[in-house]
Design a protein around this motif. Structure first.
Motif, PDB file in Angstrom:
ATOM      1  N   ALA A  92      -9.423   5.856   1.923  1.00 34.65           N
ATOM      2  CA  ALA A  92      -8.132   5.448   1.351  1.00 34.65           C
ATOM      3  C   ALA A  92      -8.301   4.435   0.230  1.00 34.65           C
ATOM      4  CB  ALA A  92      -7.245   4.863   2.447  1.00 34.65           C
ATOM      5  N   LYS A  93      -9.444   3.744   0.228  1.00 35.94           N
ATOM      6  CA  LYS A  93      -9.755   2.736  -0.792  1.00 35.94           C
ATOM      7  C   LYS A  93      -8.637   1.701  -0.879  1.00 35.94           C
ATOM      8  CE  LYS A  93     -12.723   6.003  -3.196  1.00 35.94           C
ATOM      9  NZ  LYS A  93     -13.037   6.729  -4.441  1.00 35.94           N
ATOM     10  N   SER A  94      -8.206   1.364  -2.072  1.00 32.35           N
ATOM     11  CA  SER A  94      -7.197   0.311  -2.222  1.00 32.35           C
ATOM     12  C   SER A  94      -5.776   0.839  -2.142  1.00 32.35           C
ATOM     13  CB  SER A  94      -7.388  -0.414  -3.563  1.00 32.35           C
ATOM     14  OG  SER A  94      -7.227   0.502  -4.636  1.00 32.35           O
ATOM     15  N   LYS A  95      -5.614   2.151  -1.891  1.00 31.41           N
ATOM     16  CA  LYS A  95      -4.276   2.739  -1.873  1.00 31.41           C
ATOM     17  C   LYS A  95      -3.703   2.879  -0.468  1.00 31.41           C
ATOM     18  CE  LYS A  95      -5.251   5.281  -6.108  1.00 31.41           C
ATOM     19  NZ  LYS A  95      -5.427   6.629  -6.716  1.00 31.41           N
ATOM     20  N   TYR A 148       0.855  -1.192   0.000  1.00 29.43           N
ATOM     21  CA  TYR A 148       0.000   0.000   0.000  1.00 29.43           C
ATOM     22  C   TYR A 148       0.892   1.244   0.000  1.00 29.43           C
ATOM     23  CZ  TYR A 148      -3.955  -3.021   1.136  1.00 29.43           C
ATOM     24  OH  TYR A 148      -4.925  -3.986   1.096  1.00 29.43           O
ATOM     25  N   HIS A 149       0.360   2.318  -0.524  1.00 31.17           N
ATOM     26  CA  HIS A 149       1.131   3.566  -0.550  1.00 31.17           C
ATOM     27  C   HIS A 149       1.180   4.221   0.823  1.00 31.17           C
ATOM     28  CE1 HIS A 149       1.711   3.696  -4.900  1.00 31.17           C
ATOM     29  NE2 HIS A 149       0.444   3.327  -5.033  1.00 31.17           N
ATOM     30  N   LEU A 150       0.155   3.997   1.638  1.00 29.11           N
ATOM     31  CA  LEU A 150       0.087   4.631   2.959  1.00 29.11           C
ATOM     32  C   LEU A 150      -0.423   3.630   3.978  1.00 29.11           C
ATOM     33  CD1 LEU A 150       0.161   7.192   4.816  1.00 29.11           C
ATOM     34  CD2 LEU A 150      -2.247   7.532   4.190  1.00 29.11           C
ATOM     35  N   TYR A 151       0.240   3.615   5.135  1.00 28.92           N
ATOM     36  CA  TYR A 151      -0.239   2.827   6.266  1.00 28.92           C
ATOM     37  C   TYR A 151      -0.519   3.789   7.420  1.00 28.92           C
ATOM     38  CZ  TYR A 151       1.549  -1.234   3.762  1.00 28.92           C
ATOM     39  OH  TYR A 151       1.772  -2.209   2.829  1.00 28.92           O
ATOM     40  N   CYS A 152      -1.533   3.435   8.188  1.00 28.84           N
ATOM     41  CA  CYS A 152      -1.953   4.299   9.283  1.00 28.84           C
ATOM     42  C   CYS A 152      -2.328   3.420  10.468  1.00 28.84           C
ATOM     43  CB  CYS A 152      -3.136   5.138   8.822  1.00 28.84           C
ATOM     44  SG  CYS A 152      -3.907   6.132  10.107  1.00 28.84           S
ATOM     45  N   LEU A 153      -1.687   3.663  11.619  1.00 22.15           N
ATOM     46  CA  LEU A 153      -2.006   2.949  12.859  1.00 22.15           C
ATOM     47  C   LEU A 153      -2.580   3.962  13.847  1.00 22.15           C
ATOM     48  CD1 LEU A 153      -1.904   0.452  14.744  1.00 22.15           C
ATOM     49  CD2 LEU A 153       0.409   1.159  15.375  1.00 22.15           C
TER      50      LEU A 153
END
Length: 561
Positions: free
Chosen positions: A126-129, A98-103
């Motif tokens: 964010a959809k699939s990105k 993925y282009h972006l990860y968010c925790l």
């Protein structure tokens, strides 16, 4: 895309989302099974593709169930990285690239809907990105074996929860929840839609300088012993790279193996080499071997304090640069054999010195971060809570508590609590260790270093403590060379305090006793008051309704298969 999970499972998630070349972490089989069980729960997954032919939630659910079946064939206990990789590998295609990860890390005391609402917003937009992850609920304290870079960034940042960790490639940054909302909505959403490849550079620009400080914690050199002498050169070569990145060094005793002049000179030569590598403070307390031949004595018949006295060790160190006060205790004044203790007279003397120092300074050092240094361990190993890291190297420990214990540890911890000391660093046991306890409403983290020179065939160990002088939060990272042969010092464990501030909700606190802690102590358990705000109750009801609708949809889909 989005998934919720238990915060204790964050390292599994970090592995699934990491570079394909990354090595899997060590893990307990029960914890790994619990993680997979959570992924197979349909209410833990969110996606804009739900119900479509490319349903991400359904794909993850199926793989997680299949991997649980495979895991059930393995014996209970600690699994090595290769075993964990064999179980988790099929899931990586659903969690990586993925282009972006968010925790999103919620506070244990925050209004529930804040973090969850942002989780839903970001996971769907964010959809699939992008992939958004969130623990099911916040906790005060977590520990990870073999942590990945994103987890170490969370440990180093010490941002108050609720907080959000963003990462892309090798770049990560941690923001408070409110800052993260603005950053995501104003910057990241547009980048995800127009040019996702910009995300990594955007995160680089967002990383800000932090106010955190770092302490290198060393202990139990036992200079004079052949194994300590053999490992000294390799240790110095490694520390030469570490020292520029820390703000102080703490050494918690057993500087030399016996109170002999030659052994003391070996330690002093090592200390002088450290002083040439760094201009930052080096703060030292003595251990039982520095006074007692072989580290043991009875009725002080053979005790020799001359070598320690000649070192001129201070009992109080105040650092304005660190905004910290170090209380340096001598725990060898009490106890026979290798036992120790800190007398009430020494505690009174320490209090007088602190008050005198405070009166002489313009700065209000009562607000500084306070750290107690002592050689003997004030919490028995295995007490509140048992550390994951101990289970990895427990084979090095011995059942010798009677001969080495801290005799009046409960009095010592009570004094620390009343002096608002949240952190205690110690040595003596030669097994790295971290535990937390609560004494008179003061949360205290106790950290044991192990033997930095790797005596008695143990790993060469040290740890780095990060703390924020303002929020009084801390974290610790443990490193060791398992074979003490210069192969490599590896990051083995991270423990983080994730305690947030006020909640905005009406909370009740019920104390419960911590079993196994030296001197008892109390730990607070927080629950929602039944009279909490209408908004919070409505949010919970909405989530329940959504879960029921989701369950009905999945049951309907199952019937049509």
């Amino acid at each position: 895309m989005g998934a919720t999970f238990r915060i204790q499972h964050a390292n599994f998630v970090a592995y699934l989302t990491s570079d394909r070349r990354a090595r899997a972490p060590r893990a307990d089989r029960g914890e790994l099974d619990s993680f997979l069980e959570g992924l197979s729960n349909p209410y833990s997954l969110v996606s804009s593709t739900r119900g479509k032919p490319n349903d991400w939630c359904q794909a993850v659910d199926g793989v997680a169930n299949e991997r649980r079946n495979e895991l059930s064939k393995k014996e209970p206990g600690l699994l090595e990285p290769d075993e964990v990789e064999s179980i988790l590998a099929p899931l990586r295609e659903h969690f990586s690239d993925y282009h972006l990860y968010c925790l999103i890390v919620p506070s244990p005391l925050e209004r529930e809907e804040e973090s969850f609402t942002f989780f839903l917003e970001s996971a769907l937009s964010a959809k699939s990105k992008g992939l958004v992850l969130m623990p099911e609920k916040g906790v005060d304290f977590v520990e990870y074996l073999n942590p990945f870079p994103a987890m170490t960034e969370l440990a180093d940042s010490l941002v108050d929860t609720p907080a959000v960790l963003f990462w892309s490639g090798a770049v990560s940054c941690v923001l408070s929840l409110n800052e993260a909302k603005r950053f995501y909505r104003n910057v990241l959403v547009e980048a995800l839609e127009e040019n996702p490849r910009r995300i990594e550079n955007i995160l680089k620009n967002e990383v800000k300088r932090r106010n955190t400080k770092r302490i290198l914690h060393l202990s139990d050199f036992h200079f004079g012993r052949p194994d300590a002498r053999f490992n000294r050169a390799w240790l110095k070569a490694h520390l030469r790279k570490i020292l520029p990145g820390v703000d102080a060094t703490a050494i918690t005793g057993d500087l030399f193996n016996d109170p002999e002049l030659g052994f003391r000179h070996e330690y002093q030569e090592f200390r002088d080499d450290l002083r040439l590598m760094t201009k930052k403070p080096i703060i030292v307390v003595p251990g039982n071997h520095d006074f007692r031949t072989g580290g043991t004595d009875y009725k002080k018949l053979r005790e020799d304090a001359s070598q320690v006295v000649s070192l001129g060790l201070p009992n109080l160190v105040v650092s304005d640069d660190l905004q910290a006060v170090f209380f340096c205790f001598d725990s060898n004044e009490q106890g026979d054999w290798a036992r120790g203790g800190v007398s009430d007279n020494q505690r009174r003397r320490m209090a007088i010195d602190f008050e005198a120092e405070a009166n002489e300074r313009e700065e209000d050092i009562s607000k500084y971060f306070k750290i107690a240094l002592v050689h003997h361990h004030p919490l028995k190993y295995g007490a509140a809570p048992a550390a994951l890291y101990e289970r990895l190297i427990a084979k090095f420990a011995r059942n010798d508590e009677f001969f080495i214990e801290f005799e009046n540890a409960d009095e010592f911890l009570r004094w620390c609590a009343r002096r608002d000391i949240p952190l205690v660093l110690h040595g003596h046991k030669h097994v790295p260790h971290v535990a937390r306890t609560s004494v008179e409403s003061q949360e205290i983290t106790v950290i044991g270093c192990g033997s930095t020179t790797g005596v008695d065939g143990r790993p060469m160990c040290y740890d780095i403590v990060t703390f924020d002088p303002v929020t009084k939060r801390s974290s610790v990272k443990f490193y060791f060379d398992p074979y003490s042969d210069g192969g490599k010092f590896e990051l083995q464990s991270v423990a983080i305090t994730l305690k947030g501030g006020s909640t905005g909700l009406d909370l009740e606190e019920e104390p419960r006793e911590v079993s196994g802690a030296s001197g008892g102590g109390w730990q607070k358990e927080t629950r929602l008051n039944p009279h909490t705000s209408m908004r919070a109750r409505q949010t919970v009801q909405t989530r329940i309704k959504s879960a029921r609708l989701l369950r009905a949809r999945r049951q309907s889909l199952a019937k049509t298969r």
